[in-house]
Enzyme design. Structure first.
Site, mmCIF file in Angstrom:
data_model
loop_
_atom_site.group_PDB
_atom_site.id
_atom_site.type_symbol
_atom_site.label_atom_id
_atom_site.label_comp_id
_atom_site.label_asym_id
_atom_site.label_seq_id
_atom_site.Cartn_x
_atom_site.Cartn_y
_atom_site.Cartn_z
ATOM 1 N N ASP A 131 38.139 32.262 68.996
ATOM 2 C CA ASP A 131 39.009 32.127 70.154
ATOM 3 C C ASP A 131 39.509 30.710 70.388
ATOM 4 O OD1 ASP A 131 36.487 31.259 70.924
ATOM 5 O OD2 ASP A 131 36.317 32.595 72.654
ATOM 6 N N GLN B 171 33.589 33.882 69.698
ATOM 7 C CA GLN B 171 32.867 33.400 68.533
ATOM 8 C C GLN B 171 31.384 33.755 68.581
ATOM 9 O OE1 GLN B 171 34.989 29.197 68.672
ATOM 10 N NE2 GLN B 171 34.048 29.489 66.689
ATOM 11 N N HIS B 172 30.748 33.609 67.427
ATOM 12 C CA HIS B 172 29.289 33.632 67.248
ATOM 13 C C HIS B 172 28.639 35.014 67.295
ATOM 14 C CE1 HIS B 172 29.624 29.345 67.788
ATOM 15 N NE2 HIS B 172 29.892 29.439 69.077
#
Length: 465
Positions: free
Chosen positions: A227, A71-72
């Site tokens: 995830d 992520q991110h």
């Protein structure tokens, strides 16, 4: 037999699993490594994906594919669809001060929690975009679209070069800092705040079983997921199930129906991959706490387990606070670990080992308690990650956490969750297919609230609080 494929593009590697769409049985699998570093050219992800797909026998025979990924991560694309600069990953901390600036500019942590349910930290995409705007304005100017790692890989799998075809899902979008899991909408004012007035194109947010197009070979593309949400889907987590991962860090998430708004920034208001909420808490200290104590005692992990299980509950008053590398939950970046309650009678190897396990699990209990404060009833815990291999952790966890603990057979649950989503897209049913997990062992024990009381008394004494 209809086959589907799930991809897990994690920080370390790319894993591919090909499954029977009806049962979830894994037919074939493969993996390929990613380079180290906190900023990476996304082309490395694409190369690893192609390598893993080839090693897994290709995707020509699959009906659908979906991607779960870290992520991110900030992926910036130009008008021509090319990557503007290397992607900044979730673990790149150069954006720490940018996160602080964003919090102040909107009016504090409460304002962010009320607006989107997420308070910026260095990991969040919005903070990385502010860093880009301030330190590389030429790259910010060249950014025509911003997407996440799984968005970019899904787009590449489609063969499209049109930025309008970029897609994402609620779970990954909810970790950007400019999408609300409560309203299911982007907050473009926050995107513009991060980029100091710039407003690049954002991926279209699909429904949980929506299609992101097709591969050139004709396989349907699922929306993908972040995830943690993909892992929850792969584990079959239902409402009230708390997924606890003890890896390098500790991650606790729970499927719920209420979108949290935590002004302290401890509980992140993320979405799951099925249309519900996935409040999440992350710690800095996970399984390495046990490794450090084993090293100090000069024992292997099996002996650490034996020692811990031979000691009495509460380690005769010895308490380990596991903030070895600072801590994020609670937010104590300058804290250090500590061993409290030492006497000439209780300082034994067995008690130290027990205190390490109980301290780590008490830290995780703090996370589950914070999630419970936001309307999620935690009925049991699904324990995963390297720390779940410890017999002492498995047996002591239900006593400290106060709920049954299920330990599934180790598997690639992010990739399995992506594959399950792909099967859902093919079926177009109201809910994902019911796949049966491999053998899961359940642990139960009488609660030991005195351990948590001991920990709560010791934790405020730790350096940094």
């Amino acid at each position: 037999m209809t086959l589907v494929a799930g991809i897990d593009s994690s920080t370390q590697s790319c894993k591919v699993v090909v499954c029977d769409a009806e049962t979830g049985r894994v037919v074939r699998t493969a993996a390929a490594p990613h380079p180290d570093g906190t900023e990476v050219d996304p082309q490395h992800w694409w190369a690893a994906l192609q390598q893993a797909v080839e090693a897994a026998g290709g995707l020509d025979d699959v009906a659908a594919v979906a991607v779960g990924a870290q992520q991110h991560g900030m992926v910036c694309l130009g008008d021509d669809g090319r990557v503007v600069r290397d992607a900044l990953l979730w673990n790149d901390t150069r954006s720490s001060s940018a996160a602080d600036d964003l919090i102040a500019e909107l009016g504090g942590q409460d304002a962010w929690a009320d607006r989107i349910g997420v308070v910026p930290v260095a990991a969040v995409t919005a903070a990385k975009l502010r860093w880009l705007a301030d330190h590389e304005p030429e790259h910010a100017d060249a950014t025509a679209a911003v997407c996440l790692p799984h968005d970019w890989l899904t787009w590449r799998l489609s063969g499209s070069t049109d930025l309008a075809d970029l897609c994402t899902d609620r779970s990954d979008a909810s970790g950007t800092g400019y999408f609300s899991a409560a309203t299911d909408r982007y907050d473009t004012e926050l995107l513009e705040l991060a980029l100091r007035g710039r407003s690049p194109h954002l991926p279209r947010v699909l429904t949980p079983n929506g299609s992101a197009g097709q591969t050139p070979a004709g396989a349907v593309l699922g929306p993908g997921a972040g995830d943690n949400a993909a892992a929850a889907l792969g584990l079959g987590a239902a409402e009230g199930d708390c997924v606890m991962s003890l890896g390098t860090s500790g991650v606790v998430s729970a499927v719920g129906s209420v979108a949290p708004r935590d002004p302290a920034g401890i509980v992140a208001g993320f979405a799951d991959a099925t249309g519900r909420q996935l409040p999440l808490v992350c710690t800095l200290n996970g399984a390495p706490v046990l490794a450090a104590v084993a090293r100090m005692l000069d024992v292997d992990f099996a002996e650490l387990d034996r020692l811990a299980l031979s000691a009495p509950v509460g380690a005769e008053g010895l308490t380990l606070v596991p903030y070895f590398d600072g801590e994020r939950s609670p937010n104590l970046p300058d804290a250090a670990g500590a061993l409290h309650g030492v006497t000439t009678r209780n300082l034994t190897s067995a008690n130290v080992a027990r205190a390490a396990v109980e301290g780590l699990l008490s830290s995780m209990a703090y996370c589950t308690e914070k999630i419970a404060e936001h309307g999620v009833t935690v009925r049991d815990v699904i324990l995963t990650g390297g720390g779940a291999r410890s017999e002492a952790v498995r047996r002591i966890a239900p006593a400290v956490l106060g709920v049954p603990v299920r330990v599934p057979t180790p598997a690639e649950y992010v990739a399995l969750g992506a594959a399950r989503q792909a099967a859902w897209v093919v079926s177009q049913q109201d809910s994902p297919p019911q796949w049966t997990l491999e053998a899961t062992e359940t642990f139960q024990a009488d609660p030991t609230p005195q351990v948590l009381e001991q920990y709560r008394a010791a934790a405020p004494l730790t350096l940094g609080q």
